[in-house]
Motif scaffolding. Structure first.
Motif, PDB file in Angstrom:
ATOM      1  N   ALA A 184       0.980  -1.059  -0.056  1.00  0.00           N
ATOM      2  CA  ALA A 184      -0.128   0.055  -0.237  1.00  0.00           C
ATOM      3  C   ALA A 184       0.998   1.229   0.012  1.00  0.00           C
ATOM      4  CB  ALA A 184      -1.023  -0.091   1.141  1.00  0.00           C
ATOM      5  N   THR A 185       2.031   1.487   0.909  1.00  0.00           N
ATOM      6  CA  THR A 185       2.812   2.551   0.692  1.00  0.00           C
ATOM      7  C   THR A 185       3.530   2.771  -0.425  1.00  0.00           C
ATOM      8  OG1 THR A 185       3.303   2.121   3.004  1.00  0.00           O
ATOM      9  CG2 THR A 185       4.970   3.053   1.987  1.00  0.00           C
ATOM     10  N   LEU A 186       3.752   1.669  -1.118  1.00  0.00           N
ATOM     11  CA  LEU A 186       4.602   1.466  -2.642  1.00  0.00           C
ATOM     12  C   LEU A 186       3.593   2.291  -3.525  1.00  0.00           C
ATOM     13  CD1 LEU A 186       7.163   0.642  -3.857  1.00  0.00           C
ATOM     14  CD2 LEU A 186       6.141  -1.283  -4.526  1.00  0.00           C
ATOM     15  N   CYS A 187       2.231   1.982  -3.287  1.00  0.00           N
ATOM     16  CA  CYS A 187       1.400   2.392  -4.313  1.00  0.00           C
ATOM     17  C   CYS A 187       0.511   3.964  -3.803  1.00  0.00           C
ATOM     18  CB  CYS A 187       0.078   1.380  -4.328  1.00  0.00           C
ATOM     19  SG  CYS A 187       0.534  -0.154  -5.058  1.00  0.00           S
ATOM     20  N   ASN A 188       1.320   4.353  -2.660  1.00  0.00           N
ATOM     21  CA  ASN A 188       0.816   5.621  -1.908  1.00  0.00           C
ATOM     22  C   ASN A 188      -0.566   5.610  -1.604  1.00  0.00           C
ATOM     23  OD1 ASN A 188       1.720   8.138  -1.516  1.00  0.00           O
ATOM     24  ND2 ASN A 188       0.884   9.219  -3.240  1.00  0.00           N
ATOM     25  N   HIS A 189      -0.615   4.566  -0.880  1.00  0.00           N
ATOM     26  CA  HIS A 189      -2.159   4.539  -0.401  1.00  0.00           C
ATOM     27  C   HIS A 189      -2.011   4.115   1.058  1.00  0.00           C
ATOM     28  CE1 HIS A 189      -5.210   4.683  -3.593  1.00  0.00           C
ATOM     29  NE2 HIS A 189      -4.383   4.262  -4.421  1.00  0.00           N
ATOM     30  N   LYS A 190      -3.143   3.912   1.969  1.00  0.00           N
ATOM     31  CA  LYS A 190      -2.935   3.227   3.226  1.00  0.00           C
ATOM     32  C   LYS A 190      -3.373   1.935   3.337  1.00  0.00           C
ATOM     33  CE  LYS A 190      -3.952   7.766   5.560  1.00  0.00           C
ATOM     34  NZ  LYS A 190      -5.340   8.524   6.601  1.00  0.00           N
ATOM     35  N   PRO A 191      -2.925   0.954   4.053  1.00  0.00           N
ATOM     36  CA  PRO A 191      -3.163  -0.354   4.077  1.00  0.00           C
ATOM     37  C   PRO A 191      -4.656  -0.703   4.188  1.00  0.00           C
ATOM     38  CG  PRO A 191      -1.430   0.001   5.462  1.00  0.00           C
ATOM     39  CD  PRO A 191      -1.929   1.370   5.337  1.00  0.00           C
ATOM     40  N   ALA A 192      -5.583   0.156   4.767  1.00  0.00           N
ATOM     41  CA  ALA A 192      -6.878  -0.134   4.660  1.00  0.00           C
ATOM     42  C   ALA A 192      -7.423   0.057   3.533  1.00  0.00           C
ATOM     43  CB  ALA A 192      -7.541   0.830   5.642  1.00  0.00           C
TER      44      ALA A 192
END
Length: 607
Positions: A184-192
């Motif tokens: 998620a971090t790699l995709c610039n998102h939060k895990p949720a």
């Protein structure tokens, strides 16, 4: 009488001739006790007597080597110490350091999390030494299950086996969920953003993780193709991983601020040890290397170098990474999902968080891969003894890998990973692991000081007394710590008892066995220290985790009394009968040969 357990994988002897993909009852319950309902009822009536037999029966080293034949095909010997060292680092350096460091630094230890890693590392290293002697002396895929079966008997080995399987399933589930966090971090998102929130499910089990399932499926495919191929992929991933770790350390220290290191231990000593118990999760996986002894070219040389070398390097890396993280930002601001990536974002190095996330993903992929290889080999050897259905013991003749065991274990891992929160998994995993490591250290002492038929009754009784005192004093120290008692009087009683008990063992009981190829130094001090540290760390784990552990143990016992006890009892007795018959045939053949030679001699004499 042939029971259907001889000379094959434990199923019917015609299994591999008749079919490759279908299964019958005999693949899972081929033993005499399950041939009919009448047999099963009679077996249940004999449960107390059979339990006593299994509790007091110990396997032999030769017996553990002989059961390899029940897999139908040998595993291929392709690994060296270099492979084992990279497997060791690949098995360990993953979700623990990249996720739990932030969680425990923020909630339990502060910057003193480096001390937590040091304590856990020392405990893990002591356990590594205990494992190496066993792995060299008993080079089979069963790992600690085989070691405990030889020294502590079938029943204790089964309890440990259940916790070993739980350890690997939970460990793989935890790592795969952490994989989603860094992805998620790699995709610039939060895990949720990548998880499905189901409000109708209980808290901690309501965030479904489909990405974790996909990752486990891919790892499963790699694990069943080839052990050597998995080693090569792990080696490449681990090299890239270490490069990323060096990047984190160097670039992180460039952005270090010593002010962030104060206060150093905001939660005090209790917080340090509480974090240490949880962070033991970060060292889980090295025991998977011991399961590869059966596939190692030179176990006597390769296993000690591979195991000890990888653990020392891992501990140093963990401590330096923990220092770096806490120097980059105040412990209160550390992100608990992706701490290293967010730390670089906080200091303005936004681009660096993607490098860190990519490196973390490679590391966690290695952990999953090595874990998949190790857990399948544990299950394979357990199934060889028929404590688990022998279908799991099959080794594929083309790949030389236990496909049934690999797929089954990873299916269970995927199910747990889909539902369960990381914090729940990490606490429960630490209990199982510390319990197993304590038993292995205990088994090593028994191995060195007791040999059936050679150790005198007096020395055996001394051994039992000293071991009991070591365990009781260790447990009392842990309980005193867990009760949060202010003071030190209790430790002034329990610690000297442990020390004097170990000293009594060292000076009053002679060792009955010396290792043939490689032995643990400082016996009994080193394994005794492993026992006390592992039990002490158990006192820092929360009550709910012990309740879950007790429930799992109850499930294990129910399975054992209904199926495992009777299947393993029949298999053991069949093996004993076969061994007796083969010995009798051998003596008859030798006698016939000797008699024939005598007649020839007489004929020559008469001539």
């Amino acid at each position: 009488m042939r029971t259907g357990t001889e000379g094959d994988g434990g199923g019917s002897s015609g299994l591999t001739r008749r079919r490759a993909c279908t299964c019958t009852k005999d693949d899972f319950l081929p033993e005499e006790s399950f041939k009919s309902w009448g047999n099963y009822v009679n077996a249940l009536k004999q449960t107390p007597a059979r339990l006593v037999d299994r509790v007091f029966t110990r396997s032999s080293v030769q017996g553990e080597l002989d059961v390899k034949a029940r897999s139908n095909h040998e595993m291929k010997k392709t690994l060296t110490w270099w492979d084992l060292m990279w497997f060791g680092m690949g098995a360990v350096i993953g979700a623990g350091i990249f996720v739990l460091t932030g969680l425990e630094a923020r909630n339990s230890a502060g910057p003193a999390v480096v001390l937590s890693y040091t304590v856990s590392g020392i405990s893990a290293l002591l356990s590594v030494f205990c494992y190496t002697e066993f792995a060299v002396e008993i080079p089979v895929a069963g790992g600690s299950f085989a070691y405990l079966r030889v020294e502590l008997g079938d029943f204790m080995a089964f309890i440990a086996a259940g916790n070993i399987l739980l350890e690997y399933i939970i460990g793989g589930a935890a790592v795969s969920r952490s994989w989603t966090s860094y992805f998620a971090t790699l995709c610039n998102h939060k895990p949720a953003d990548f998880r499905i929130n189901v409000h109708s499910l209980p808290e901690g089990y309501n965030q479904l993780d489909p990405i974790a399932i996909v990752v486990i499926i891919l790892v499963c495919i790699l694990a069943v193709v080839s052990t050597k191929g998995s080693s090569v992929l792990n080696y490449i991933a681990s090299v890239v991983h270490l490069i990323v770790i060096l990047f984190i350390i160097i670039c992180g220290l460039i952005n270090a601020d010593t002010k962030n290191y104060y206060p150093f231990a905001p939660f005090g000593p209790r917080g340090i040890f509480k974090a240490s118990a949880v962070l033991f999760f970060a060292y889980v996986g090295f025991d998977a290397v011991s399961t590869m002894a059966e596939e190692t070219k030179n176990p006597g040389r390769d296993i000690p170098i591979g195991l000890v070398g990888s653990m020392v390097i891992t501990t140093v890396i963990y401590c330096v990474l923990a220092i770096t993280l806490c120097l980059m930002q105040p412990y209160q601001d550390i992100d608990v999902d992706a701490p290293f990536s967010r730390a670089f974002e906080m200091v303005g190095w936004n681009w660096a968080q993607y490098v860190v996330a990519a490196g973390a993903l490679k590391g966690m992929t290695s952990v999953l891969l090595v874990g998949a290889v190790g857990q399948a080999r544990y299950l394979t050897h357990i199934a060889r003894t028929h404590m688990m259905p022998p279908w799991f013991a099959k080794v594929d003749p083309k790949t030389g890998t236990p496909i049934n065991a690999t797929v089954s274990m990873l299916a269970a891992t995927a199910l747990i990973a889909f539902f369960t929160k990381l914090s729940i998994l990490s606490d429960l995993l630490s209990i199982s692991t510390l319990f197993i490591f304590m038993l292995v250290a205990l088994a090593l002492i028994v191995r060195r000081y007791y040999v059936s038929g050679e150790t005198t009754i007096e020395n055996r009784n001394k051994l039992v007394v000293f071991l009991a005192l070591i365990l009781v004093s260790s447990g009392a120290t842990s309980a005193y710590w867990a009760l949060d008692v202010n003071g030190w009087i209790g430790y002034c009683i329990t610690v000297p008892i442990w020390f004097l008990s170990t000293a009594g063992l060292a000076f009053l009981v002679p060792q009955a066995r010396k290792p043939r190829l490689w032995g643990v130094p400082l016996v009994p001090w080193l394994p005794s220290a492993s026992i006390v540290i592992n039990i002490f760390l158990l006192g820092s784990i929360d009550k709910d985790s012990f309740i879950r552990f007790a429930i799992w143990t109850a499930i294990l016992l129910a399975y054992y009394f209904i199926f495992g006890l009777h299947a393993s009892y029949d298999t053991a007795k069949s093996y004993e009968v076969n061994a007796t018959e083969e010995e009798a045939i051998r003596k008859v053949e030798e006698g016939a040969k000797s008699g024939g030679d005598g007649k020839n001699d007489n004929a020559v004499t008469s001539q």
